[in-house]
Design an enzyme around this catalytic site. Sequence first.
Site, PDB file in Angstrom:
ATOM      1  N   ASP A  42     -10.898   0.368  -0.579  1.00 31.07           N
ATOM      2  CA  ASP A  42      -9.897  -0.338   0.211  1.00 31.07           C
ATOM      3  C   ASP A  42     -10.349  -1.792   0.329  1.00 31.07           C
ATOM      4  O   ASP A  42     -11.249  -2.101   1.115  1.00 31.07           O
ATOM      5  CB  ASP A  42      -9.761   0.282   1.606  1.00 31.07           C
ATOM      6  CG  ASP A  42      -9.189   1.694   1.597  1.00 31.07           C
ATOM      7  OD1 ASP A  42      -9.358   2.414   0.586  1.00 31.07           O
ATOM      8  OD2 ASP A  42      -8.584   2.078   2.609  1.00 31.07           O
ATOM      9  N   LYS A  81      -1.927  -1.419   1.604  1.00 30.18           N
ATOM     10  CA  LYS A  81      -2.364  -0.933   2.916  1.00 30.18           C
ATOM     11  C   LYS A  81      -2.097  -2.008   3.960  1.00 30.18           C
ATOM     12  O   LYS A  81      -2.331  -3.195   3.707  1.00 30.18           O
ATOM     13  CB  LYS A  81      -3.854  -0.582   2.854  1.00 30.18           C
ATOM     14  CG  LYS A  81      -4.480  -0.152   4.180  1.00 30.18           C
ATOM     15  CD  LYS A  81      -5.951   0.213   3.978  1.00 30.18           C
ATOM     16  CE  LYS A  81      -6.670   0.435   5.300  1.00 30.18           C
ATOM     17  NZ  LYS A  81      -8.099   0.763   5.108  1.00 30.18           N
ATOM     18  N   LYS A 124      -0.399   2.832   2.494  1.00 33.84           N
ATOM     19  CA  LYS A 124      -1.295   3.333   3.534  1.00 33.84           C
ATOM     20  C   LYS A 124      -1.084   2.534   4.812  1.00 33.84           C
ATOM     21  O   LYS A 124      -1.220   1.308   4.814  1.00 33.84           O
ATOM     22  CB  LYS A 124      -2.753   3.248   3.091  1.00 33.84           C
ATOM     23  CG  LYS A 124      -3.740   3.764   4.153  1.00 33.84           C
ATOM     24  CD  LYS A 124      -5.168   3.766   3.631  1.00 33.84           C
ATOM     25  CE  LYS A 124      -6.173   4.103   4.733  1.00 33.84           C
ATOM     26  NZ  LYS A 124      -7.574   4.098   4.253  1.00 33.84           N
TER      27      LYS A 124
END
Length: 236
Positions: free
Chosen positions: A94, A160, A190
């Site tokens: 991430d 995300k 996400k």
Amino acid sequence: MAGRPTRAQLAARIDHTLLKPEATPDDVVALVAEAAELGVYAVCVSPSMVPVAAAAAGGVRVAAVAGFPSGKHVPAVKAHEAEQAVAAGAAEIDMVIDVGAALAGDFVAVRSDIEAVRAAVPGAILKVIVESAVLLMRPDGRTLADACRAAEDAGADFVKTSTGFHPAGGASVRAVELMAAAVGGRLGVKASGGIRSATDALGMLDAGATRLGLSGTRAVLDGLGPEHASRRPSAH
């Protein structure tokens, strides 16, 4: 998302997260044990904690952050950090974009940054954190959508919402809706940052999220309650 997921179905969408600077190895071991008990998709930890999480993980996937939380690291540093995390056992990365570059409209720099990390970890799932609450300061949503398209062009697997550390805030339904529209089902979305209840979690899924990042996972799952539909959410 039509219908209400079961507890197990919701858990299977969750990255159980511990990114506090004061987290100890014992904390990470406990995180992994709780993740296995709850049946979540993955744990998400700091890069230095990947070896601890991987050693304890058993069948639990490990994700790690890169360029976290500011995104102001140079691309080569983010790429090296991601590469080291994968070598230590992370299956997912991430990474945080340079949010200032996105606000300035320099999406060539944003895309190049992501491409550097993508090239360093070709076999890993790559999620790109765009700090949606900051980008939504531009009220038309174009900056957020442009950041998502840059992530897609650079080879990301997910976009995300947030690190959860920025004072502007975390995930919102509006951000998830805009991000899901921008990637059109071609990438996962996400939602992470400030999701503390089952109502919050279900709202994010209904808005188009395909994965959730939670630190208070047990409380969210406990809040789901006994009434649920049997429909399984489509995997991404």
